[in-house]
Structure formats: C-alpha cells, structure tokens
Design an enzyme around this catalytic site. Structure first.
Site: not given
Ligand code: PGA
Length: 249
Positions: A8-10, A95, A97, A168, A174, A213, A234-235
């Site tokens: 997930n590159w956001k 998601h 966010e 999640e 994150g 994470s 993600g990150g």
C-alpha cells in the site's frame, strides 16, 4: 493458496517513481513473483497506468479508493471504469486512514465495496480496531460490525470477482509497533469465524491478510501463523530493497 504480499503505497510515488520501484523489484526477483507468492501493489491514482504497464503480469495493480458511481458531477472523484481503464483490477476499501482521517463511515465503506465488485473490480476490504476499542473489550464487536457492513453485497458477485480481507489493527499502522504473533493469531481466528458467519459457503476462498508495521524482520513469522494468507505492507513496501525480502519471507 499462494500467500498474498500486498503493497500500500498510500500518498507516495509519482508515475516515474512507481515505475522505477517496480523495475527494481523485478530486477531483484528475477522478473517474476517467487513460487507460492502473489504480489499486489496499491498505487496512487496518478501512478496506476504507469504501474500497470510496468508490472505487466509481475504484480496486480490496485487503486486505494473509488467513488461509488459510474460518472457524474462528483468533483475530484474516480470511478471503477476509470481505474480499470488504467489497467488496474483491484481496489482497497475501508483502509483505516480513510475511516479515521477522511471520516468514511462503515456504511460508505460497504457501499464502495459493493459498487467496486458490481463493476468488475477485485476488492481488498480493510478492517481493524483502535487501541481504545481493543482495551474496552470491543474487539469482536467492532470487527463483526465492519465485516457485516463490508460484506453487504450480493454474494453471487464472488463467483466472478476476487475479494480479500485485510485485518489491520489501527494502533499498529505506521507506528512501528506490530501486533504480537499471539495477538495476530487470536484475532485472525476471530476474523475467520466472523467471515464464515458473513459469507457462508463462500468464506473458505476469501484470503485473510494481516497489516500493520510488517517489515522484513517480522514478515516470515507472521506468514507462518494459522489463518494468515498474506500481508498488507505500507512503509516497508516503498523501497524494493525492503519489500522484496518480505515477498521472499
Ligand atoms: P504500515 O501500513 O505497514 O506502514 O504500518 C500498513 C497499511 O496501512 O496498510
């Protein structure tokens, strides 16, 4: 079932940066996903077309959001047919966010999920509790409500589209603080039984991923847990050098 490793590159990466990252991934993995692994990349809208062209069979490409209408006066929004025209065939819904920063409610998540499936997109629905909800003993209730509203579509659609769930925990996204293996195993067991309750005989074919994470150091042990069919990253998915070890974990 292949393990699904999803990025997930956001709100990261221009089209050119996306292309560079995918090319680097291909180089590190010898041009194809390793045996037993399937790769999905959720890229920003503006990088969907470049990513799809570049991935070309190496990975599936998905969008991170959609608007539940085919066209019309919805300034700033993107429809499933626009996403598909970019060569992408997946979309993320729910998601955390989008739920917590952009205030999408559970009903809206359900409407988007149904509309995406009805319009030929495969969907990865994200669910998860906040720390406050977990600590107040509301874990199962929250997950059940999110799953009931998130699967409020004609289940016959699942004969033609792929549908996956990503669990999640909001407190692990994150933050660098992954859930423990025990947390993940226990919660995935709960999710599995709730998915069964919501989707009946279709439930067995629905992959259940963990996200929050995930990094090269913990991916291997997470992927070995019961009821974990993949990870949503993600990150640690932003750089090929970090993400490829997760794919290989
Ligand atoms: P993270 O994000 O890996 O950076 O925690 C996961 C996600 O938001 O899907």
């Amino acid at each position: 079932m292949n393990k699904i490793i999803a990025a997930n590159w956001k709100m990261h990466k221009t089209a050119e940066e996306a292309e560079r990252t995918i090319n680097k991934m291909k180089e590190l993995l010898g041009g194809k996903a390793p045996a037993g692994r399937e790769i999905i990349i959720f890229a920003p809208f503006t990088a969907l077309e470049a990513s799809s062209k570049c991935a070309d069979g190496f990975a599936s490409i998905g969008a991170q959001n959609l608007y539940p209408a085919s066209h019309g006066a919805f300034t700033g929004e993107i429809s499933p047919s626009m996403i598909k025209a970019c060569g992408a065939n997946f979309v993320l819904t729910g998601h955390s966010e989008r739920r917590h920063i952009l205030h999408e409610n559970e009903k809206e998540v359900g409407i988007k999920t149904a509309f995406a499936l009805e319009n030929g997109l495969n969907v990865m629905l994200c669910i998860g509790e906040t720390l406050e909800e977990r600590e107040s003993g509301l874990l199962s209730n929250v997950l059940e409500r999110q799953l009931i509203l998130g699967t409020n579509f004609n289940h016959g659609l699942l004969d033609n589209a792929r549908f996956m769930i990503a669990y999640e925990p909001v407190w692990a996204i994150g933050t660098g603080k992954s859930a423990t293996s025990q947390d993940i195993a226990e919660t995935h067991k709960i999710c599995r039984s709730l998915i069964g309750k919501c989707l009946g005989e279709k439930a067995d074919s629905i992959p259940l991923l963990y996200g929050g994470s995930v990094k090269p150091a913990n991916a291997g042990s997470i992927l070995l847990l019961d009821n974990v069919d993949g990870v949503l990253v993600g990150g640690s998915s932003l750089e090929a050098e970090q993400f490829c070890p997760i794919i290989n974990a």
